[in-house]
Design a protein around this motif. Sequence first.
Motif, PDB file in Angstrom:
ATOM      1  N   UNK A  40       0.826  -1.206   0.000  1.00  0.00           N
ATOM      2  CA  UNK A  40       0.000   0.000   0.000  1.00  0.00           C
ATOM      3  C   UNK A  40       0.864   1.261   0.000  1.00  0.00           C
ATOM      4  N   UNK A  41       1.969   1.224   0.701  1.00  0.00           N
ATOM      5  CA  UNK A  41       2.892   2.365   0.711  1.00  0.00           C
ATOM      6  C   UNK A  41       3.470   2.572  -0.689  1.00  0.00           C
ATOM      7  N   UNK A  42       3.845   1.486  -1.349  1.00  0.00           N
ATOM      8  CA  UNK A  42       4.362   1.587  -2.718  1.00  0.00           C
ATOM      9  C   UNK A  42       3.299   2.165  -3.642  1.00  0.00           C
ATOM     10  N   UNK A  43       2.050   1.745  -3.470  1.00  0.00           N
ATOM     11  CA  UNK A  43       0.963   2.259  -4.307  1.00  0.00           C
ATOM     12  C   UNK A  43       0.751   3.753  -4.076  1.00  0.00           C
ATOM     13  N   UNK A  44       0.816   4.189  -2.842  1.00  0.00           N
ATOM     14  CA  UNK A  44       0.642   5.616  -2.530  1.00  0.00           C
ATOM     15  C   UNK A  44       1.795   6.431  -3.111  1.00  0.00           C
TER      16      UNK A  44
END
Length: 67
Positions: A40-44
């Motif tokens: 999720x951090x990578x997606x953000x």
Amino acid sequence: MNQKLPFLLEIVWLIVMIVSVSLAVYQTMQTNFTENLLLYVIAILAALMYTSRRFLRKAREKNQSPN
């Protein structure tokens, strides 16, 4: 080539964002949220990079257009 590169990088970040969100949602259904927090951090981060690249490209195109 120089004018296509910002658009290409923008598309790359969009693909990274879509893939990481898809993978994160799928993995979250299989396990729990905290194990997949990095996805999720990578997606953000990819979404932020995409929007900043898009903003910079649009601003550059606006400044280069003949008035």
